[in-house]
Scaffold this motif. Structure first.
Motif, PDB file in Angstrom:
ATOM      1  N   ASP A 182      -7.466   2.389 -51.330  1.00 41.68           N
ATOM      2  CA  ASP A 182      -7.044   2.861 -50.013  1.00 41.68           C
ATOM      3  C   ASP A 182      -7.198   1.788 -48.934  1.00 41.68           C
ATOM      4  N   GLN A 236      -6.625   1.964 -40.330  1.00 39.83           N
ATOM      5  CA  GLN A 236      -5.210   2.017 -40.727  1.00 39.83           C
ATOM      6  C   GLN A 236      -4.819   3.444 -41.156  1.00 39.83           C
ATOM      7  N   ASN A 237      -5.673   4.035 -41.989  1.00 36.73           N
ATOM      8  CA  ASN A 237      -5.433   5.417 -42.444  1.00 36.73           C
ATOM      9  C   ASN A 237      -5.392   6.375 -41.272  1.00 36.73           C
ATOM     10  N   LYS A 256      -4.705   5.842 -38.150  1.00 41.39           N
ATOM     11  CA  LYS A 256      -3.523   5.672 -37.301  1.00 41.39           C
ATOM     12  C   LYS A 256      -2.345   6.459 -37.891  1.00 41.39           C
ATOM     13  N   ARG A 257      -2.205   6.346 -39.215  1.00 41.67           N
ATOM     14  CA  ARG A 257      -1.115   7.072 -39.879  1.00 41.67           C
ATOM     15  C   ARG A 257      -1.328   8.590 -39.736  1.00 41.67           C
ATOM     16  N   ALA A 258      -2.591   9.012 -39.889  1.00 44.77           N
ATOM     17  CA  ALA A 258      -2.883  10.451 -39.850  1.00 44.77           C
ATOM     18  C   ALA A 258      -2.623  11.040 -38.463  1.00 44.77           C
ATOM     19  N   ASP A 284      -0.499  10.204 -36.359  1.00 46.85           N
ATOM     20  CA  ASP A 284       0.950  10.286 -36.126  1.00 46.85           C
ATOM     21  C   ASP A 284       1.586  11.486 -36.833  1.00 46.85           C
ATOM     22  N   ASP A 285       0.818  12.140 -37.723  1.00 47.15           N
ATOM     23  CA  ASP A 285       1.358  13.251 -38.513  1.00 47.15           C
ATOM     24  C   ASP A 285       0.999  14.574 -37.820  1.00 47.15           C
ATOM     25  N   ARG A 338      -2.201  17.314 -38.340  1.00 45.42           N
ATOM     26  CA  ARG A 338      -3.178  17.592 -37.280  1.00 45.42           C
ATOM     27  C   ARG A 338      -3.204  19.083 -36.963  1.00 45.42           C
ATOM     28  N   THR A 346      -7.959  13.175 -37.679  1.00 45.89           N
ATOM     29  CA  THR A 346      -7.515  12.321 -38.794  1.00 45.89           C
ATOM     30  C   THR A 346      -7.426  13.062 -40.119  1.00 45.89           C
ATOM     31  N   ALA A 385      -8.303  10.094 -44.426  1.00 45.83           N
ATOM     32  CA  ALA A 385      -8.427   8.819 -43.706  1.00 45.83           C
ATOM     33  C   ALA A 385      -9.711   8.086 -44.068  1.00 45.83           C
TER      34      ALA A 385
END
Ligand code: SF4
Length: 468
Positions: A13, A18-19, A21-23, A25-26, A30, A335, A339
């Motif tokens: 992973d 980084q993880n 940030k992606r989470a 955005d979802d 959330r 997150t 994450a």
């Protein structure tokens, strides 16, 4: 080559930042996490408010666990003696490799190639399902949420509710796509989903002769184990098969059966927001003609003695895996659990992962916190997570000291060691202008999200000596 830690850290992973940030955005993720954690949080708060001796229960839970940690060797030997006297076989595993090899060997000795599983963080941590699969043994998860995770080849995102990041429409789709005996007209009604899983699992319960479990508590005084659960799948696994293999972290010990009075009040209120777990199964060795006749217990270290040696971090081993700290954590709420890139997410994961695996293997996790202290306030065994986080941050910085960072601080120390040097150094301040919006590494870690202020045209000293 194996690192001996199993799945404690998901080494494939990316780092937390980084993880995360992606989470964030979802928005669907959330929404799912916020809705689920808010529901459990409210239920817990209501039950705690109606328990007048809640703080005394917390203090008792912490004291009992501290007693265990201070006399762990003695309690482990006592547990082994009593479990063995009642007909169980006790095995010891230093790390994930030893634990998975032991379980695999025990299953192979039965001549079977299928096992049913009770939800267990210890078996997640050692990567048992994958290890069994590699040996040609199929392990069927029987907890509803774990079944959803297994069918969708996903990873758990919460300690108590592993599929918390999924909503019911997603679960219906997973059942339709991956559960061969799911009804063709399956709806996303929770009752219909539970019924489909129940029918699927019942066939497995009736035909599978070997079960694997963890345990919430291991009782030194009797050699018994306890599993607390909500669905009854655990009770099926613990009573129907011929062989039962339980993987138990060595910190799960409690001294006396009577200590359950404290923990069986703390755990359900903190974990699922219930006054009592619907199923509490206790078994002690073998009872003739009743339940599994071949009972094995694998006592697992896998970094726990390393955590025990840390004066500040040791308290993390009091953890009863209730997940109350996840449900109140503002970072986790945004997150989700994936994450963190480790079996244990949230505030407890941010301390227990580096403590057990070594902070050099998870240096970013102690920083995955706002240090708001909500986790400490809800923890039923009073683990001071913020204090441990701060200590681990210092350890992480020491473990990852950057040469340029050392050189910067050495230069600053030199500059501040005399008036003339300091005055000369101040002449360099206007150069800050060139790195205001983007410094080179390692300073870029600071300026990436912050602007440096414009340096003043004149230093205070110059202004003073120029006659103000
Ligand atoms: S640290 Fe405390 S609140 Fe968090 S899971 Fe463990 S016992 Fe529960």
């Amino acid at each position: 080559m194996s690192n001996g830690n199993g799945d404690l850290i998901w080494t494939d992973d990316p780092p937390f930042a980084q993880n995360a940030k992606r989470a964030v955005d979802d928005s669907q993720l959330r929404h799912n996490v916020r809705k689920a954690t808010a529901t459990i949080r409210e239920r817990r708060a209501g039950l705690v408010a109606e328990t007048p001796d809640w703080q005394a229960l917390r203090a008792s839970g912490a004291a009992i666990k501290d007693d265990v940690l201070h006399h762990l060797d003695g309690y482990l030997e006592q547990f082994e003696r009593n479990a063995t006297a009642r007909g169980a076989h006790v095995h010891w595993a230093r790390d994930a490799d030893e634990a998975t090899q032991t379980v695999t060997r025990l299953v192979q000795a039965t001549g079977r190639n299928e096992v049913i599983k009770v939800k267990s963080m210890a078996t997640q941590e050692i990567g048992l399902v994958k290890a069994l699969e590699d040996a040609g043994i199929t392990a069927h998860e029987t907890d509803l949420a774990e079944l959803i995770i297994q069918l969708s080849h996903d990873r758990p995102s919460h300690i108590v509710v592993p599929a918390l990041h999924r909503n019911r429409a997603e679960i219906r789709q997973i059942f339709r796509d991956h559960m061969p005996d799911a009804p063709t007209e399956l709806s996303d009604d929770p009752n219909a989903l539970a019924e489909a899983a129940r029918l699927h699992l019942r066939r497995l319960f009736l035909k599978t002769r070997v079960a694997v479990s963890g345990a919430n508590f291991a009782i030194a005084e009797t050699g018994g184990l306890l599993v607390a659960e909500s669905e009854g799948n655990g009770r099926m696994c613990l009573t129907l098969p011929d062989t039962l293999i339980s993987v138990v972290g060595i910190e799960k010990l409690i001294p006396r059966f009577g200590d359950l009075e404290v923990f069986l009040q703390l755990l359900p209120r903190s974990s699922t927001g219930e006054r009592m777990n619907p199923y509490n199964s206790v078994w002690t060795g073998v009872t003739q003609n009743d339940g599994p006749q071949n009972v094995h217990i694998v006592l697992l270290d896998n970094g726990r003695t390393k955590a025990l040696a840390d004066d500040t971090g040791r308290q993390a081993l009091r953890c009863i895996r209730c997940a109350a700290c996840l449900n109140v954590c503002p970072v986790y709420e945004r997150t989700g659990g994936h994450a963190y890139g480790a079996t244990y997410p949230g505030p407890i994961g941010a301390i227990v992962t580096p403590l057990m695996a070594g902070v050099e293997h998870a240096p970013e996790l102690p920083f995955a916190s706002s240090l708001c202290g909500a986790c400490y306030e809800v923890c039923p065994v009073k683990i001071d997570i913020p204090t441990v986080l701060v200590k681990l941050r210092a350890d992480a910085v020491k473990a990852q000291r950057h040469k340029a960072q050392d050189a910067t601080f050495a230069a600053a120390a030199q500059a501040m060691s005399g008036r003339r040097r300091w005055t000369a150094a101040l002449k360099l301040v206007p150069l800050m202008r060139f790195i205001r919006h983007g410094a080179p590494p390692p300073l870029s870690g600071w300026t990436r999200t912050r602007d440096l202020p414009d340096p003043p045209k004149q230093s205070f000293r110059d202004w003073w000596s120029n006659g103000r």
